[in-house]
Design an enzyme around this catalytic site. Structure first.
Site, PDB file in Angstrom:
ATOM      1  N   SER A 141       0.769  -1.307   0.017  1.00  6.97           N
ATOM      2  CA  SER A 141      -0.034  -0.081  -0.086  1.00  6.97           C
ATOM      3  C   SER A 141       0.955   1.239   0.286  1.00  6.97           C
ATOM      4  O   SER A 141       0.086   2.271  -0.071  1.00  6.97           O
ATOM      5  CB  SER A 141      -0.795  -0.103   1.133  1.00  6.97           C
ATOM      6  OG  SER A 141      -0.161   0.220   2.349  1.00  6.97           O
ATOM      7  N   THR A 196       1.117  -8.988  -5.338  1.00  3.79           N
ATOM      8  CA  THR A 196       0.339  -8.946  -4.331  1.00  3.79           C
ATOM      9  C   THR A 196      -1.209  -8.223  -4.989  1.00  3.79           C
ATOM     10  O   THR A 196      -2.220  -8.623  -4.828  1.00  3.79           O
ATOM     11  CB  THR A 196       0.570  -8.366  -3.161  1.00  3.79           C
ATOM     12  OG1 THR A 196       1.439  -9.105  -2.467  1.00  3.79           O
ATOM     13  CG2 THR A 196      -0.665  -8.007  -2.189  1.00  3.79           C
ATOM     14  N   THR A 210      -8.400   2.735  -4.471  1.00  2.00           N
ATOM     15  CA  THR A 210      -8.009   3.802  -3.775  1.00  2.00           C
ATOM     16  C   THR A 210      -8.155   5.054  -4.825  1.00  2.00           C
ATOM     17  O   THR A 210      -8.401   4.545  -6.297  1.00  2.00           O
ATOM     18  CB  THR A 210      -6.383   3.952  -3.889  1.00  2.00           C
ATOM     19  OG1 THR A 210      -5.808   5.027  -3.596  1.00  2.00           O
ATOM     20  CG2 THR A 210      -5.702   3.365  -4.949  1.00  2.00           C
ATOM     21  N   ASP A 211      -8.564   6.237  -4.533  1.00  2.00           N
ATOM     22  CA  ASP A 211      -8.651   7.079  -5.317  1.00  2.00           C
ATOM     23  C   ASP A 211      -7.456   7.701  -6.248  1.00  2.00           C
ATOM     24  O   ASP A 211      -7.548   8.404  -7.481  1.00  2.00           O
ATOM     25  CB  ASP A 211      -8.992   8.480  -4.672  1.00  2.00           C
ATOM     26  CG  ASP A 211      -7.788   9.039  -3.613  1.00  2.00           C
ATOM     27  OD1 ASP A 211      -6.807   8.378  -3.436  1.00  2.00           O
ATOM     28  OD2 ASP A 211      -8.207  10.026  -3.061  1.00  2.00           O
ATOM     29  N   GLU A 212      -6.128   6.787  -5.923  1.00  2.00           N
ATOM     30  CA  GLU A 212      -5.045   7.267  -6.727  1.00  2.00           C
ATOM     31  C   GLU A 212      -5.166   6.676  -8.027  1.00  2.00           C
ATOM     32  O   GLU A 212      -4.297   7.107  -9.089  1.00  2.00           O
ATOM     33  CB  GLU A 212      -3.677   6.703  -6.127  1.00  2.00           C
ATOM     34  CG  GLU A 212      -3.550   7.259  -4.707  1.00  2.00           C
ATOM     35  CD  GLU A 212      -1.881   6.848  -4.194  1.00  2.00           C
ATOM     36  OE1 GLU A 212      -1.613   6.476  -4.952  1.00  2.00           O
ATOM     37  OE2 GLU A 212      -1.965   7.118  -3.031  1.00  2.00           O
ATOM     38  N   TYR A 248       2.626   1.886  -7.387  1.00  2.00           N
ATOM     39  CA  TYR A 248       1.610   1.296  -6.713  1.00  2.00           C
ATOM     40  C   TYR A 248       0.050   1.804  -7.266  1.00  2.00           C
ATOM     41  O   TYR A 248      -0.899   0.691  -7.192  1.00  2.00           O
ATOM     42  CB  TYR A 248       1.556   1.993  -5.179  1.00  2.00           C
ATOM     43  CG  TYR A 248       0.284   2.299  -4.608  1.00  2.00           C
ATOM     44  CD1 TYR A 248      -0.174   0.973  -3.863  1.00  2.00           C
ATOM     45  CD2 TYR A 248      -0.421   3.365  -4.152  1.00  2.00           C
ATOM     46  CE1 TYR A 248      -1.417   0.784  -3.257  1.00  2.00           C
ATOM     47  CE2 TYR A 248      -1.644   3.137  -3.505  1.00  2.00           C
ATOM     48  CZ  TYR A 248      -2.128   2.045  -3.140  1.00  2.00           C
ATOM     49  OH  TYR A 248      -3.388   1.984  -2.200  1.00  2.00           O
ATOM     50  N   LYS A 296      -2.925  -1.130  -8.532  1.00  2.00           N
ATOM     51  CA  LYS A 296      -4.263  -0.809  -7.884  1.00  2.00           C
ATOM     52  C   LYS A 296      -5.500  -0.615  -9.256  1.00  2.00           C
ATOM     53  O   LYS A 296      -6.374  -1.417  -9.346  1.00  2.00           O
ATOM     54  CB  LYS A 296      -4.350   0.193  -6.990  1.00  2.00           C
ATOM     55  CG  LYS A 296      -3.999  -0.102  -5.823  1.00  2.00           C
ATOM     56  CD  LYS A 296      -4.049  -1.239  -4.906  1.00  2.00           C
ATOM     57  CE  LYS A 296      -5.557  -1.080  -4.389  1.00  2.00           C
ATOM     58  NZ  LYS A 296      -6.122  -2.148  -3.244  1.00  2.00           N
ATOM     59  N   ASN A 355      -7.480   9.155   1.403  1.00  2.00           N
ATOM     60  CA  ASN A 355      -6.445   9.011   2.293  1.00  2.00           C
ATOM     61  C   ASN A 355      -6.936   8.599   3.521  1.00  2.00           C
ATOM     62  O   ASN A 355      -7.679   9.783   4.332  1.00  2.00           O
ATOM     63  CB  ASN A 355      -5.562  10.165   2.298  1.00  2.00           C
ATOM     64  CG  ASN A 355      -4.648  10.276   1.340  1.00  2.00           C
ATOM     65  OD1 ASN A 355      -4.990  10.186   0.054  1.00  2.00           O
ATOM     66  ND2 ASN A 355      -3.208  10.009   1.834  1.00  2.00           N
ATOM     67  N   ARG A 358      -4.456  16.246   0.040  1.00  2.00           N
ATOM     68  CA  ARG A 358      -4.875  14.977   0.049  1.00  2.00           C
ATOM     69  C   ARG A 358      -6.282  15.075   0.833  1.00  2.00           C
ATOM     70  O   ARG A 358      -6.420  16.010   1.342  1.00  2.00           O
ATOM     71  CB  ARG A 358      -4.021  13.920   0.972  1.00  2.00           C
ATOM     72  CG  ARG A 358      -2.703  13.901   0.383  1.00  2.00           C
ATOM     73  CD  ARG A 358      -2.715  12.878  -0.938  1.00  2.00           C
ATOM     74  NE  ARG A 358      -1.659  12.491  -1.429  1.00  2.00           N
ATOM     75  CZ  ARG A 358      -0.794  13.038  -2.356  1.00  2.00           C
ATOM     76  NH1 ARG A 358      -1.447  14.226  -2.775  1.00  2.00           N
ATOM     77  NH2 ARG A 358       0.233  12.589  -3.081  1.00  2.00           N
ATOM     78  N   ASN A 405      -0.521  19.154   2.499  1.00  2.00           N
ATOM     79  CA  ASN A 405       0.506  18.545   3.570  1.00  2.00           C
ATOM     80  C   ASN A 405       1.116  19.576   4.525  1.00  2.00           C
ATOM     81  O   ASN A 405       1.168  19.257   5.760  1.00  2.00           O
ATOM     82  CB  ASN A 405       1.582  17.685   2.804  1.00  2.00           C
ATOM     83  CG  ASN A 405       1.156  16.612   2.009  1.00  2.00           C
ATOM     84  OD1 ASN A 405      -0.002  16.292   2.035  1.00  2.00           O
ATOM     85  ND2 ASN A 405       2.032  16.171   1.015  1.00  2.00           N
ATOM     86  N   HIS A 449       5.478  12.909  -7.856  1.00  2.00           N
ATOM     87  CA  HIS A 449       4.669  12.761  -6.523  1.00  2.00           C
ATOM     88  C   HIS A 449       3.097  13.620  -7.013  1.00  2.00           C
ATOM     89  O   HIS A 449       3.296  14.637  -7.680  1.00  2.00           O
ATOM     90  CB  HIS A 449       5.356  14.047  -5.694  1.00  2.00           C
ATOM     91  CG  HIS A 449       4.635  14.248  -4.253  1.00  2.00           C
ATOM     92  ND1 HIS A 449       5.003  14.804  -3.457  1.00  2.00           N
ATOM     93  CD2 HIS A 449       3.541  13.601  -3.702  1.00  2.00           C
ATOM     94  CE1 HIS A 449       4.248  14.861  -2.238  1.00  2.00           C
ATOM     95  NE2 HIS A 449       3.488  14.201  -2.398  1.00  2.00           N
TER      96      HIS A 449
END
Ligand code: NAD
Ligand code: DAU
Length: 336
Positions: free
Chosen positions: A86, A101, A125-127, A152, A156, A181, A216, A251, A278
């Site tokens: 994750s 995984t 996830t929203d990502e 990642y 997903k 998040n 986030r 952040n 990022h």
């Protein structure tokens, strides 16, 4: 009585969901978890043994998954699939376990639920939607195109596509949720909020990636769990639901809140090397979940949820203390 197989049920959000289900329903739960570095079996230790069975094993182990899924039957039983690698930063160091995984593991689960005709709820996830500009008036919705950025989020996204294909091609009874998040107890100290809290509790400093303008959309893990339970009870098979609590914060704002709540000056932080690639901003429009299924988050104040989370970390040094040195050494080696 409902039976649930919860993969990744010893992780941060999975263990929250298992507790949520045990405390609010009469369901029994089988947890399937590989107990990687990210697992916290301690989070399940006080739950009743006659309601929660913990099986240590890998979701890519087809024989084991088949045996456990084969124990479920009927319209109310379901697999709730949380297990994943994750952490974005780890996926930039070594993407291999993320593909294994998150993609092969999800494929293994899908084949088992297909064979046994069992309902699946897939946690995502929203990502998968990539990122937004800071001033973009639109937020992510269920129809936003997929545009993942990191190994990642790409893994997903791949898993989500497999689930949708298994629904359409094989008639698998699945729902998908994409959440923003999470924060709350039992989150590993490698993640943003616990890392900063525990740095300060240990007398260290807060570490902010880049300028800290990245946004986030924070939701308490309890609210994620209540949303998943709502989807299990009332969700339409084949449908995707976005989960979010209108919790956008930069952040830098989060860092300043943590500093303030722990009695430090607002500029008491270090700016460290930014994360490659990022994502700038995530933001969820959860209208479908709220209007169609009647869900609403219970944590209305991020500041209050954060204060409770800080208290929890202050009281659980025994749990996070042994993980802290190795986590910080790995960050330091990357200039973070
Ligand atoms: P986590 O890293 O805290 O926990 C993951 C759990 O999965 C661990 O207990 C680990 O041991 C287990 N696991 C890993 N590989 C496994 C394997 N091969 N077989 C069996 N178990 C395995 O993760 P988390 O933050 O609790 O996230 C849980 C799920 O929610 C993930 O699918 C993640 O993508 C999703 N999600 C997380 C967030 C967030 O903010 N943390 C937000 C939205 C969605
Ligand atoms: O959006 C949902 C996703 O949220 C989940 O799918 C992921 O599993 C989960 O880890 C989380 O991903 P992020 O990459 O957003 O979370 P992370 O806690 O790693 O970082 C949050 C933000 O804080 C991000 O912009 C990077 C920044 N950050 C992170 C760390 C660890 C820092 O500024 N300093 C840090 O030390």
């Amino acid at each position: 009585m409902r039976r649930l197989l919860v993969t990744g049920g010893a992780g941060f959000i999975g263990s929250n969901f298992v507790r949520f289900v045990v405390e609010r329903t009469d369901a029994s739960v089988i947890v399937l978890d590989a107990m990687t570095y990210a697992a916290s079996p301690e989070a399940l230790a006080d739950l009743p043994g006659d309601r929660v069975e913990v099986v240590q094993g890998d979701i890519t182990d087809a024989a084991l998954v088949d045996e456990l899924v084969g124990r479920l039957s009927g319209p109310h039983d379901a697999v709730v699939h949380y297990a994943a690698e994750s952490h974005n930063d780890n996926s930039l160091q070594d993407p291999s376990p993320f593909v294994q995984t998150n993609i092969v593991g999800t494929f293994t689960i899908l084949e088992a639920v297909r064979r046994h005709g069992v309902r699946l709820h897939h946690i995502s996830t929203d990502e998968v939607y990539g990122d937004l500009e800071l001033d973009d008036p639109e937020r992510f919705t269920e129809s936003t195109p997929y545009r993942p950025s990191s190994p990642y989020s790409a893994s997903k996204a791949g898993a989500d596509h497999l689930v949708r294909a298994w629904v359409r091609s094989f008639g698998v009874a699945a729902t998908v949720s994409n959440c923003s998040n999470n924060y709350g107890p039992w989150q590993h100290v490698e993640k943003f909020i616990p890392r900063q809290i525990t740095n300060l509790l240990e007398g260290g400093r807060v570490k902010l990636y880049g300028s800290g303008e990245n946004v986030r959309d924070w939701i308490h893990a309890d609210d994620h769990s209540s949303a998943v339970l709502t989807i299990l009870d009332k969700g339409e098979i084949g449908r995707t639901y976005l989960i979010g609590a209108d919790g956008e914060k930069s952040n830098l704002q989060v860092v300043r809140l943590i500093l303030e709540q722990l009695g430090h000056e607002p500029d008491d932080f270090d700016q460290v090397m930014d994360r490659p690639g990022h994502d700038l901003r995530y933001a969820i429009d959860s209208t479908r979940l709220r209007q169609e299924l009647g869900w609403a988050p219970q944590f209305s104040s991020f500041e209050e949820g954060l204060a409770r989370t800080i208290d929890w970390y202050a009281e659980h040094r025994d749990w996070w203390g042994p993980k802290k040195a190795a986590t910080e050494a790995a960050y330091a080696a990357k200039g973070q």
